[in-house]
Each structure stands twice: as C-alpha cells, then as structure tokens.
Design an enzyme around this catalytic site. Structure first.
Site, PDB file in Angstrom:
ATOM      1  N   ARG A  16       3.058  31.311 -29.508  1.00 51.18           N
ATOM      2  CA  ARG A  16       2.116  30.650 -28.601  1.00 51.18           C
ATOM      3  C   ARG A  16       0.874  30.159 -29.348  1.00 51.18           C
ATOM      4  O   ARG A  16      -0.251  30.262 -28.873  1.00 51.18           O
ATOM      5  CB  ARG A  16       1.739  31.576 -27.439  1.00 51.18           C
ATOM      6  N   LEU A  18      -0.149  27.189 -29.930  1.00 52.89           N
ATOM      7  CA  LEU A  18      -0.891  26.104 -29.273  1.00 52.89           C
ATOM      8  C   LEU A  18      -1.779  26.662 -28.160  1.00 52.89           C
ATOM      9  O   LEU A  18      -2.918  26.243 -27.991  1.00 52.89           O
ATOM     10  CB  LEU A  18       0.083  25.051 -28.714  1.00 52.89           C
ATOM     11  N   LYS A 127       4.490  20.845  -9.477  1.00 48.07           N
ATOM     12  CA  LYS A 127       5.692  21.247 -10.201  1.00 48.07           C
ATOM     13  C   LYS A 127       6.511  20.060 -10.686  1.00 48.07           C
ATOM     14  O   LYS A 127       6.686  19.081  -9.971  1.00 48.07           O
ATOM     15  CB  LYS A 127       6.570  22.114  -9.307  1.00 48.07           C
ATOM     16  N   ILE A 448      -3.084  40.551   2.232  1.00 41.28           N
ATOM     17  CA  ILE A 448      -1.744  40.148   1.778  1.00 41.28           C
ATOM     18  C   ILE A 448      -1.154  41.132   0.773  1.00 41.28           C
ATOM     19  O   ILE A 448       0.027  41.058   0.432  1.00 41.28           O
ATOM     20  CB  ILE A 448      -1.779  38.701   1.240  1.00 41.28           C
ATOM     21  N   GLY A 449      -1.954  42.055   0.281  1.00 35.88           N
ATOM     22  CA  GLY A 449      -1.364  43.098  -0.562  1.00 35.88           C
ATOM     23  C   GLY A 449      -2.249  43.531  -1.703  1.00 35.88           C
ATOM     24  O   GLY A 449      -2.634  44.689  -1.792  1.00 35.88           O
ATOM     25  N   SER A 450      -2.593  42.605  -2.602  1.00 35.46           N
ATOM     26  CA  SER A 450      -3.323  43.041  -3.789  1.00 35.46           C
ATOM     27  C   SER A 450      -4.825  43.016  -3.546  1.00 35.46           C
ATOM     28  O   SER A 450      -5.340  42.176  -2.806  1.00 35.46           O
ATOM     29  CB  SER A 450      -2.975  42.136  -4.972  1.00 35.46           C
ATOM     30  N   ASP A 616       7.465  39.800   0.240  1.00 34.88           N
ATOM     31  CA  ASP A 616       6.906  38.501  -0.154  1.00 34.88           C
ATOM     32  C   ASP A 616       8.001  37.542  -0.597  1.00 34.88           C
ATOM     33  O   ASP A 616       8.863  37.896  -1.394  1.00 34.88           O
ATOM     34  CB  ASP A 616       5.930  38.684  -1.321  1.00 34.88           C
ATOM     35  N   GLU A 622      10.427  26.827  -3.348  1.00 39.58           N
ATOM     36  CA  GLU A 622      10.709  26.344  -4.702  1.00 39.58           C
ATOM     37  C   GLU A 622      12.182  26.206  -5.018  1.00 39.58           C
ATOM     38  O   GLU A 622      12.562  25.452  -5.899  1.00 39.58           O
ATOM     39  CB  GLU A 622      10.185  27.373  -5.706  1.00 39.58           C
ATOM     40  N   HIS A 711      -8.655  31.406  -3.636  1.00 40.08           N
ATOM     41  CA  HIS A 711      -8.745  30.849  -4.981  1.00 40.08           C
ATOM     42  C   HIS A 711     -10.184  30.690  -5.444  1.00 40.08           C
ATOM     43  O   HIS A 711     -10.436  30.410  -6.609  1.00 40.08           O
ATOM     44  CB  HIS A 711      -8.041  29.486  -5.049  1.00 40.08           C
TER      45      HIS A 711
HETATM   46  N1  GLN Z   1       1.544  40.743  -2.270  1.00 42.27           N
HETATM   47  C1  GLN Z   1       1.177  39.802  -3.275  1.00 42.27           C
HETATM   48  C2  GLN Z   1      -0.313  39.901  -3.543  1.00 42.27           C
HETATM   49  O1  GLN Z   1      -1.035  40.115  -2.660  1.00 42.27           O
HETATM   50  C3  GLN Z   1       1.515  38.398  -2.887  1.00 42.27           C
HETATM   51  C4  GLN Z   1       1.243  37.410  -3.984  1.00 42.27           C
HETATM   52  C5  GLN Z   1       1.803  36.038  -3.757  1.00 42.27           C
HETATM   53  O2  GLN Z   1       2.289  35.722  -2.691  1.00 42.27           O
HETATM   54  N2  GLN Z   1       1.737  35.192  -4.735  1.00 42.27           N
HETATM   55  O3  GLN Z   1      -0.763  39.737  -4.635  1.00 42.27           O
HETATM   56 ZN    ZN Z   2       0.526  34.263  -1.571  1.00 39.80          ZN
END
Ligand code: GLN
Ligand code: ZN
Length: 771
Positions: A16, A18, A127, A448-450, A616, A622, A711
């Site tokens: 890696r 570059l 993508k 959502i989880g994390s 998830d 995709e 984000h």
């Molecule tokens: N459960 C994951 C999180 O919260 C979901 C991540 C994702 O959908 N990219 O990080």
């Molecule tokens: Zn997500």
C-alpha cells in the site's frame, strides 16, 4: 500467435505504498516531488512485474493519483467552477481538492495553492458498477466545454517506453465517461455533450500516435448494461467518428455479458473487442459468429474480481476453440482490470500451504494469462505441461478437500424446508405479541448498534490480538465499555439499548473470524477509493458456526439493565458481498450457509433472554446484478437468506434489520419480503422523501427512519428531528414509527453523540405528547 495482455494493474502497491504516500502528502509530510517519485516507482515496478509474468502488451493509464475517472475529468477539463484554478492548467492540488474538498485559502485540505478563498465541497463518490471500488462522479454543466488539460497519460506513455516496454494506453470510452457523470444545475441530457467531447478523444489519439503507440484500449463497460436506445445509437455515431483517428482501438467490456448489445459491440468500427467470459461465459462461442473477420477478439478468462487460481485446462480448451477460428486475432487477458484484485500472493507468508496453493493475486493472474498463451502457441512445451499439471492438481485438491466440503453443512442445507424461512405467524400477529412482551412507548427510541470507537477501545483490541493483553483483562476492558454505554443510554432515557459493539473491528470481519470456512490474508488489500483500501475475508469452504459469537457480550449487557437490550448481528447477504466468495458454488448457496450459521446465533441470543435482535444488511442493495432482468432472481434468494437466518425465533422476539442507504424504490417489494419486524434506514439527508417508496408500497411492518446524519459531528436540534418525524408520520402511520439515528455511531466522539441523543429522546417525548 495469440497475445497476452492486461487491462489494468492494481496501483496501490503490494505494501500500500501509494496509500501511505498520499496520506503523508495530505498531512504535509511528503512534498509533491516525493509523491510523484513514489508514483513513478510504483508504475515502473508494476510494468516490470507484468512483463516478467509474461504480459506482452502492458496497460498504461491505469495508474491514478486518486481515481481513474477523476483523472479523465482532469484530462478533459471537466473541472467544476468551484475548483477551477485561476489562470492555467489544473494541478495535483486541483485533483485532490476535487476528490477531497478544500477548506479555503488558508486551509490544509489541498486547495489550489491558496487561490480559492471559498471552501469547496468534494465531488460525489459512487460505486464503480457492481464492485466495491468508488469513483468520483464527473459534474457536467449545460454549457460544458471539453479541453485537453492534463498531460499525465502522455507522460506515462513516455515513461514506459523509456523503460523499453511495449504499451497499450487505457482510456475510459466517451460513452461510459458521459454515462458515469451527472448533469448539474439545469436538467439536461448529458448524451448531448458527446459531440463536444469527441474532439478531445481525437486529440488524445493523435498525440498517442505521435508517441508511437499502436493499440489503445478504450473501456466501454456500459455495453454490459441495459442501455436506452439513444445511447446505443450514440455508440455507432461516436466510433464512426473516432474511426478516423489514428491508432488501433480495442473496446473493452467487462462485469457483465453484452446480451442485446452484442451485435452493436461486435460491429463497432474498431480493431478489437474484449469480453468478460468469467462473468458471462455464455457469450462464447456466440461471439465468434458475430465478430467481423478483421477484428481481434480478447477473451477475459482469468477472473479479475476474485482471488482463486484459474482452472487453466478448462480455460485452455475454450481458447483452443477460439484459436481455430481466430488464429492470431485471439488475445488473452484477465476478465477486467486487476484493480479489483489484491497485488501479490508472494507477499502472503502466513497462509497455510494448501490454501496458498489455491489462490492467485494480480501478479499470479498475469502469469496465468501468459501460461495460457504459451499453451496455445506451444502445447508441448515442458513448462506449459508442468503448469497445466499443477493447475489440474489444484483443482482436484479443491474438489476433494475436506476443509472445503463439509457433509454436515450440506446435509443441514439439504434439510431446510420452506417453513424454515417463515416466521411462525404473520406480522400482524407477531407485532401484538411483541408489543405486549416489550412494553415500549409510542415512537420508541433506539440506536443502530455501535457507539464511539475510542482510541482506548482500539488499543485494547489490538493488544489482545497481539497477545499483550490477557483474555481476562480484555474481557474486563470490553465489559467496562459496555457498562459505560449502558449507563449513558439509561441516563439519556433510550428505550431499546445496545451494547455498543466495542469488541468489533468491522461488522463483517468480526463474524468471519468466528466462522469455519473463512480465511484471512495479511496483504490482500484492494482499493476502495482514494487512499482507502479494504481487505475482504476469503470464503474458501462450507460455512458453519462452531460456537456462539456474540452471546456473552449481549448477555452481559442485558444483566446491567431492565430495559430491552438489542442483540446485534450482520446478515448473510452483507457477509457475502463484503467477502471474496467461493467460485465453485453459487453466491446463493453461500448466502444460505451463512444464513444457517447466523440463525444459530439468533436462536442462542433468544435463549439467553434477548428479546430484540437486529440483523444488519447494509449491502443488500449492492448485490443487485447490473442487468435488470437478473434482479428478481437475486432479490428472491437474498431476501430468503435473510428470512432463513431470522425465522428460528418465537413470535414475541422482535427482529430488526438496518440498511444505510437511501434508494428503495425498485427493491421495496423484496425489502418487505424480508419480513423484519422493524427496519431502520438512512433518511435524514433525503428529508424523509425516501419514505415515499414505503408509503406507495404500503409497507406493512415497522420503520425507523433515521432522524439525524451520523456522518457529521453536527448536533441537530430537537425541533429539526420533530419536523422530520412529522414528515415521516405523513407517510407511515405513527404507531409503526421508531426514532433513531441514520446509522451506527462508531466514527463519532462521545460529546456530540450524547448531545444528539439527548435531543433525539426529547424529540420522541414531544411526539408522544402530541398523540
Ligand atoms: N450495527 C452497525 C453499526 O452500528 C451497522 C453499521 C452499518 O450499517 N454500516 O455500526
Ligand atoms: Zn448503517
């Protein structure tokens, strides 16, 4: 004599290099001359590697500082106003500003030498066809002018020729380039720009001819898509015009079959055509009857998208058949650019010998192409004979290996019945039982989880992996993170809690490491975008779960609270899409194996007292094939794999799923077919408009439309989130709505996370008070 050539080589470097140079440059630690030197060295090394492997015609122009589509935008002068350098040609700083945004004249994100006072947002990333590579979307204005503005390709051609190489420059074709871009501002048809664009291609072809170039590869992968008639017509027009320019032209197609475009592609007035026989083997031998007698046909028989060694014998038989018809008009290549392959298997020092013997990375794939050509030219050659014997031995070993073929997994799959992928009762019944069981308020709140992945968490994980931290100490470190996350969620007043995912490096790797049938490389990096690379795990054998993967963490988290603790898993489709899959069984079969392994985890979580389980499926969309006609087939097995993993539980147990993107229109039926009790999705940036698809379809189950963008560190006000949820409630009945962020919070810091969640909980309370 057939010819061995290559469509493109990975540019990032086997270590890696570059990536490292780019990041050092952006930090101000490596000057432009230093960066350019690294690029030059990598190009020289990569040409040499390909040549030594036996490639006769080397690609030039496959190198890019950030992205090859961006390189073309610079070459054509497609530089949006906000990045346009004052006076003169674009520079490397212009390129990086287009890729990464600029912070204005005194900033450091690589602006145009201080000439811009205003910050400029980066171009959009998206993508590249159905790969995990992302390109920068060209932005076209209604009066778009095209003008040759970037000399890189010509410089690289000189560079390669000075090294004594025989080269074939690579260009993205005019139709594919326009197709990939977007009309900005006014709504106009970008195909209308073609006539202005073609003269620049003409100029490039003339310049290359003066440099002594004989062949040019022009990539037109959109010939593998469902094209509107106007675009098909434009192909003929464009190449009739380019035909007058010097140089022999090879049109390269890949990632899909030509199908209805076969006649069009074969008939274009150019000198050669490349087709992908790995993705679309059915194109052969039909193509032979359609190809004009003067044309070169390049057959892509070595998979450029995966890590497995080619079955040389099988490829050779096909090529021999082609050679009978084509003679020296036959060329042999990988299926597509090797950009999507890891660089060099020679670097892998920790794979066991057997697994190692099954794999081929970019360098090895070049050698396979060369071997096939050598075998065509001289089948009796001793080296050829040895290579074929070796390849046959590899194939035989894979067919028989007990590491790959597990009777228990296959027997279990064979015994799966239709009922296994159905919950016991329909949603309407389940949801009543779940409501009674979970006792949640209206507009329940969750995440959502994390939670933030702090430096301390990463350090603990790393130390444990390196053996510097004992298992007991690691467990305690993770428990302490879980306690912290639970305390905060209780204080904030969230309704359905999560444990925070501190123990996970990555949502796929974490599970892959615990499943039998997965292997990991040390250096199998593939560029994702710019300096970012991913190292997908390799599915090599039948998949199974030797023991529980998440239960102890979730169970511990549940002991800390009376609230509902949500278990957190990654679904079968996402596991598959973000791995290198096997090439000896179908994707569908692999998804079903994964589904059964995850199903066991779902059932174990339920048995441990977990009442809500989220699976998830970030990569569900995709997986869609490039051709619409193949969509339904994919969607059917993908949604069924999800149901198979989710349906082992009682009606009372609530299954959630999560998808972080915002295009559901054409897949809503299959999302509904997944039959998750609750789906959380990304919506905040689309102002809830994507719920239109759910409304129009009368999506029956519960939905958590994300109320804030994770984000950015920005903390939205309560009123903003209330406004979004009111918009949501116009489309989906309020009693079926959840309140949650768009996605996981692992990339955020705690202060903004807490502040945003305080406001989110307040928003839910306000909404409840209005009911
Ligand atoms: N459960 C994951 C999180 O919260 C979901 C991540 C994702 O959908 N990219 O990080
Ligand atoms: Zn997500």
């Amino acid at each position: 004599m057939a010819l061995a050539h290559n469509l493109g080589f990975p540019r990032i470097g086997r270590d890696r290099e570059l990536k490292k140079a780019l990041e050092a440059h952006w930090k101000g630690e490596l000057d432009e001359a230093g960066l350019r030197a690294v690029g030059r060295e990598l190009r020289a090394r990569h040409w040499q590697l390909q040549k030594e492997a036996g490639i006769e015609l080397l690609p030039v122009g496959d190198f890019a500082w950030y992205d090859q589509v961006l390189g073309h935008s610079l070459a054509f002068g497609v530089i949006p106003e906000r990045f346009r350098p004052h006076g003169g040609k674009p520079t490397l700083d212009t390129l990086f500003a287009m890729a990464r945004g600029s912070v204005g004249s005194h900033g450091s994100a690589g602006c145009c030498g201080g000439a811009h006072a205003q910050p400029a947002f980066a171009q959009e990333l998206t993508k590249w066809f159905d790969t995990n590579y992302h390109y920068l979307v060209p932005e076209f204005s209604v009066d778009q002018q095209f003008q040759l503005s970037w000399e890189q390709l010509f410089e690289e051609v000189d560079e390669a020729r000075a090294l004594g190489h025989s080269v074939k420059p690579v260009l993205i074709g005019p139709l594919t380039y326009l197709w990939l871009g977007k009309a900005k501002g006014d709504d106009f048809d970008r195909l209308g720009l073609l006539d202005n664009l073609l003269p620049v291609y003409g100029e490039i072809l003339q310049r290359l001819a003066t440099q002594g170039v004989e062949w040019v590869q022009i990539d037109e992968p959109i010939l593998g898509l469902d094209l509107p008639q106007a675009w098909k017509n434009a192909f003929e027009r464009a190449y009739n015009i380019l035909q007058r320019e010097p140089g022999k032209k090879l049109i390269a197609t890949y990632f899909a079959g030509l199908e209805d475009n076969l006649g069009l592609a074969a008939g274009l007035p150019v000198d050669g055509l490349h087709i992908d026989l790995v993705r679309a083997p059915e194109q052969f031998p039909a193509i032979l009857d359609r190809l004009p007698a003067y044309k070169v046909l390049s057959l892509g028989v070595v998979n450029g998208r995966n890590v497995w060694r080619t079955d040389l014998q099988q490829a050779l038989e096909l090529l021999q058949q082609a050679q009978e018809r084509l003679g020296s008009r036959l060329w042999v290549a990988p299926s597509c650019s090797l950009l999507h392959s890891p660089a060099d298997l020679g670097r892998e020092d920790q794979l066991d010998a057997e697994l190692h013997s099954w794999l081929a990375f970019a360098v090895q794939k070049c050698a396979e192409v060369a071997t096939l050509v050598a075998a065509l030219n001289d089948p009796q050659d001793v080296q050829v004979q040895a290579a074929l014997a070796h390849s046959n031995a590899v194939q035989a070993s894979r067919v028989q290996s007990p590491r790959i073929h597990k009777p228990a997994v296959q027997a279990r799959l064979a015994a799966v019945s239709a009922a296994d992928s159905q919950r016991q009762s329909v949603f309407a019944t389940r949801i009543e039982l779940q409501r009674a069981h979970l006792k949640l308020p209206a507009f329940p709140t969750t995440t959502i989880g994390s939670f933030p992945q702090t430096a301390a968490i990463r350090l603990a994980r790393q130390s444990f992996k390196q053996g510097k931290l004992s298992r007991a100490a690691y467990t305690e470190a993770m428990h302490s993170e879980i306690r912290h996350a639970v305390e905060i969620q209780e204080r904030l007043g969230l309704d359905v809690l999560v444990h925070g995912e501190a123990e996970r490096n990555d949502m796929v790797e974490y599970f892959a490491e615990q499943l039998d049938g997965y292997a990991f490389t040390r250096f199998g990096w593939v560029q994702s975008y710019g300096s970012r690379c991913v190292k997908p795990a390799v599915i090599y054998g039948d998949l199974s779960r030797p023991q529980a993967m998440t239960v102890s963490w979730i169970e511990y988290a549940q002991t800390l609270t009376d609230k509902v603790m949500k278990g957190m898993l990654t679904g079968p489709v996402t596991m598959l899409m973000w791995s290198f899959p096997r090439d000896d069984i179908s994707r569908e079969q692999q998804a079903r194996q994964l589904a059964l392994a995850i199903r066991d985890e779902v059932v174990d979580l339920e048995a441990a007292g977990i009442r809500v389980i989220q699976i998830d499926e970030a990569a569900f969309r995709e997986g869609l094939p490039l051709r619409k006609a193949q969509w339904q087939g994919y969607l059917d097995w993908a949604s069924e794999a999800f149901r198979l993993c989710a349906s082992g539980v009682r009606d009372e147990t609530q299954i959630h799923t999560h998808m972080c993107y915002s295009e559901f229109n054409d897949v809503i039926e299959s999302i509904a077919a997944m039959d998750a009790d609750v789906i959380t999705i990304e919506t905040s940036r689309s102002d809830m408009e994507l719920l239109d698809a759910f409304e129009a379809f009368e999506y029956p189950n519960e939905i958590g439309p994300g109320v804030y963008d994770i984000h950015s560190p920005r903390v939205p006000d309560t009123s903003e989130m209330v406004r979004l949820m009111r918009k949501a409630a116009q489309r989906v009945p309020a009693e079926r709505l959840w309140v949650n962020p768009d996605c996981g919070l692992k990339t955020r810091a705690w202060p903004e996370t807490e502040a945003a969640l305080v406001n989110m909980v307040a928003a839910a309370r306000q909404l409840r008070s209005e009911l």
